[in-house]
Structures are given as structure tokens and as C-alpha cells.
Design an enzyme around this catalytic site. Structure first.
Site, PDB file in Angstrom:
ATOM      1  N   ASP A  67     104.620  97.170 165.695  1.00 25.37           N
ATOM      2  CA  ASP A  67     105.825  97.658 166.375  1.00 25.37           C
ATOM      3  C   ASP A  67     105.499  98.135 167.786  1.00 25.37           C
ATOM      4  O   ASP A  67     104.328  98.253 168.159  1.00 25.37           O
ATOM      5  CB  ASP A  67     106.499  98.776 165.557  1.00 25.37           C
ATOM      6  CG  ASP A  67     105.514  99.829 165.044  1.00 25.37           C
ATOM      7  OD1 ASP A  67     104.352  99.841 165.506  1.00 25.37           O
ATOM      8  OD2 ASP A  67     105.906 100.643 164.209  1.00 25.37           O
ATOM      9  N   ASN A 135     109.225 109.978 155.759  1.00 28.24           N
ATOM     10  CA  ASN A 135     110.458 109.551 155.075  1.00 28.24           C
ATOM     11  C   ASN A 135     110.263 108.210 154.354  1.00 28.24           C
ATOM     12  O   ASN A 135     111.233 107.579 153.961  1.00 28.24           O
ATOM     13  CB  ASN A 135     111.614 109.457 156.083  1.00 28.24           C
ATOM     14  CG  ASN A 135     111.332 108.459 157.206  1.00 28.24           C
ATOM     15  OD1 ASN A 135     110.299 107.789 157.208  1.00 28.24           O
ATOM     16  ND2 ASN A 135     112.235 108.357 158.158  1.00 28.24           N
ATOM     17  N   HIS A 137     108.943 105.490 155.695  1.00 30.96           N
ATOM     18  CA  HIS A 137     109.032 104.279 156.531  1.00 30.96           C
ATOM     19  C   HIS A 137     107.687 103.568 156.612  1.00 30.96           C
ATOM     20  O   HIS A 137     106.631 104.179 156.438  1.00 30.96           O
ATOM     21  CB  HIS A 137     109.626 104.589 157.915  1.00 30.96           C
ATOM     22  CG  HIS A 137     108.744 105.296 158.881  1.00 30.96           C
ATOM     23  ND1 HIS A 137     109.235 106.132 159.862  1.00 30.96           N
ATOM     24  CD2 HIS A 137     107.402 105.297 159.057  1.00 30.96           C
ATOM     25  CE1 HIS A 137     108.229 106.588 160.589  1.00 30.96           C
ATOM     26  NE2 HIS A 137     107.113 106.104 160.113  1.00 30.96           N
ATOM     27  N   GLU A 142     113.003 102.351 158.991  1.00 34.81           N
ATOM     28  CA  GLU A 142     113.476 103.632 158.483  1.00 34.81           C
ATOM     29  C   GLU A 142     114.296 103.404 157.208  1.00 34.81           C
ATOM     30  O   GLU A 142     114.726 102.282 156.940  1.00 34.81           O
ATOM     31  CB  GLU A 142     114.354 104.305 159.555  1.00 34.81           C
ATOM     32  CG  GLU A 142     113.683 104.468 160.917  1.00 34.81           C
ATOM     33  CD  GLU A 142     112.669 105.601 160.972  1.00 34.81           C
ATOM     34  OE1 GLU A 142     112.209 106.074 159.922  1.00 34.81           O
ATOM     35  OE2 GLU A 142     112.317 106.011 162.096  1.00 34.81           O
TER      36      GLU A 142
HETATM   37  P1  PGA Z   1     100.991 108.718 161.468  1.00 35.12           P
HETATM   38  O1  PGA Z   1     102.255 107.771 161.374  1.00 35.12           O
HETATM   39  O2  PGA Z   1      99.828 107.850 161.142  1.00 35.12           O
HETATM   40  O3  PGA Z   1     100.955 109.204 162.881  1.00 35.12           O
HETATM   41  O4  PGA Z   1     101.193 109.798 160.462  1.00 35.12           O
HETATM   42  C1  PGA Z   1     102.338 106.882 160.306  1.00 35.12           C
HETATM   43  C2  PGA Z   1     103.696 106.242 160.310  1.00 35.12           C
HETATM   44  O5  PGA Z   1     104.666 106.894 160.738  1.00 35.12           O
HETATM   45  O6  PGA Z   1     103.785 105.097 159.876  1.00 35.12           O
END
Ligand code: PGA
Length: 241
Positions: A67, A135, A137, A142
């Protein structure tokens, strides 16, 4: 899904890097799906160390990232492209021509078609690295009413904005991103998901023990035949077994 609980994020980074190095040695032009965020940093550190020790070469490796932010220049220090340069690409012998990235400033529909075609032309993703959001995702998929398929432009949720705003000190955090869809992610031959820390425990439980539902995008991994999940004890703390 195979779940491994290791003592801390450094041990997980070393274990995942070892798997990726094996994949590269077996197929020197293998196609890696890469992720940003804090979670994969120990893996990238271990990959850089393996390269510096002469144990692996990325010269022919091809990559596609999950992404990218929209409405942010690619070269901005907070773009995911810059993140990958700093955390991995500049530390190994990766050929810039082999780096695939979604363009957050292109027309989303055309960009989505281009990215799917580029991944297919590369023969598909051999190993896809994933983190998970609080959450549930994966990438920037999302919670939603349906699982997404190809790449698309997405409005970030307040939870995601709150988790990442701390990284933006000169410009406001973008409100949109372009992300590979869940369907496209699931086409990778193997998926490796890493979750560390207590803040991920509820999402990990929903992913592994809850129903397959787009309300927890990571639960879609239950439908894939080759998934490895690496957890530290805090991220595993709500699991039944
Ligand atoms: P993080 O993010 O590794 O910074 O916790 C992971 C994600 O949101 O997929």
C-alpha cells in the site's frame, strides 16, 4: 493457519528473515510481497544483517509493496516508498528496477489494473509479509461490508489515523491511501503475518478464532492454504489455546 509464538519481536524478525532467505536461495528471482509499519522492522534488520554477512543476495529479487498513501509525494519522508528505502532497499543489493509500488498520486482505477497486471507478469507473489491493525485490517483494508478484491483508494479510519499520526510532524497525515485488496493479497502463494504487542491481541483473536468476516479483514486468511502467523506472548494473550 500455523501459529508460532516466539519470545519477542527480535526472535520473530530473525525467524521470518530466515524463511525469506530460504525462499530467495531456492528461487533467486522470487517475488516478495512487502509490508510497512513498525512490525516488519526487525525482519528487515535481520534481512540486512544476512545480506551484510554474505548469506543472501537480493540482486534478482522482485518486490511489491502492499500500500501507499495518497496525496503525498513518493519522495516524502513518510511515504511507504521512503520507508522501504530506509528500512530495507538501501541496506541490501536490491535492483530499483525490481521494486513494485502502488502510486498514490495516479488515477486509482488505472493504477489498480496496472498493479494487478504487473504482479501477474512477475508470476504472482511467492511470499507475502503482513502485519495486522488493531481493528483487524491488513494493508489498508479497513473493516467493511464486503472483502475488497483488486487495489483501490480507501478512506482511512480514525483508528488508523490515530495510530499513525505521530509519524507526521511536517504535513498532516493523509486521509486516503491506495491498497492491495484482500482478494489480491490472498493470491500470494504463501502468507506470513506478524503481530507483536498487547494492542494487537484482540485483532489476533478475531483473525484466528472469529468468523471469516469483512468486519475483520485479516480473518480472510483462514481461507488460504499456506499461512504462517508469528506472535509474541502479548499478541497471543487472548487466544484460547
Ligand atoms: P504496525 O502496523 O506494524 O505499525 O503496528 C501494522 C498494520 O497496521 O498493518
Amino acid at each position: 493457519m500455523k501459529v508460532q509464538i516466539l519470545e519477542n519481536k527480535t526472535a520473530i524478525g530473525e525467524a521470518v528473515a530466515a524463511l525469506l532467505c530460504d525462499a530467495i536461495r531456492e528461487k533467486p528471482d522470487c517475488v516478495l510481497g512487502l509490508a510497512t509499519g513498525a512490525t516488519p522492522v526487525p525482519t528487515y534488520d535481520a534481512l540486512a544483517a544476512a545480506y551484510q554477512a554474505g548469506k543472501v543476495s537480493f540482486r534478482r529479487v522482485r518486490s511489491f509493496n502492499l500500500d501507499e498513501y495518497c496525496d503525498l509525494p513518493k519522495t516524502h519522508k513518510n511515504s511507504f516508498y521512503s520507508f522501504m528505502q530506509v528500512q530495507l532497499f538501501s541496506r541490501v543489493d536490491m535492483d530499483p528496477a525490481n521494486v513494485g509500488f502502488l502510486d498514490g498520486n495516479a488515477d486509482p482505477a488505472a493504477e489498480s489494473a496496472r498493479y494487478t497486471a504487473a504482479i501477474e507478469a512477475a508470476g504472482g507473489i511467492d511470499v507475502q509479509l503482513l502485519g495486522i491493525g488493531r481493528n483487524g485490517h491488513i494493508a489498508f483494508n479497513e473493516p467493511a461490508d464486503a472483502f475488497s478484491q483488486e487495489s483501490f483508494r480507501v478512506a482511512l479510519t480514525e483508528s488508523t489515523i490515530a495510530a499513525n499520526s505521530c509519524y507526521f510532524d511536517d504535513v498532516p497525515m493523509p486521509r486516503f491511501a491506495i491498497t492491495m485488496g484482500v482478494g489480491l493479497i490472498l493470491r500470494a502463494k504463501r502468507l506470513i503475518l506478524i503481530a507483536t504487542g498487547e494492542s494487537k491481541a484482540a485483532a489476533v483473536k478475531a483473525m484466528l478464532e472469529g468468523p471469516v468476516t469483512p468486519q475483520c479483514p485479516a480473518s480472510a486468511l483462514q481461507t488460504h492454504p499456506d499461512v504462517l502467523v508469528f506472535l509474541d506472548p502479548a499478541a497471543a494473550s487472548l487466544l484460547k489455546q
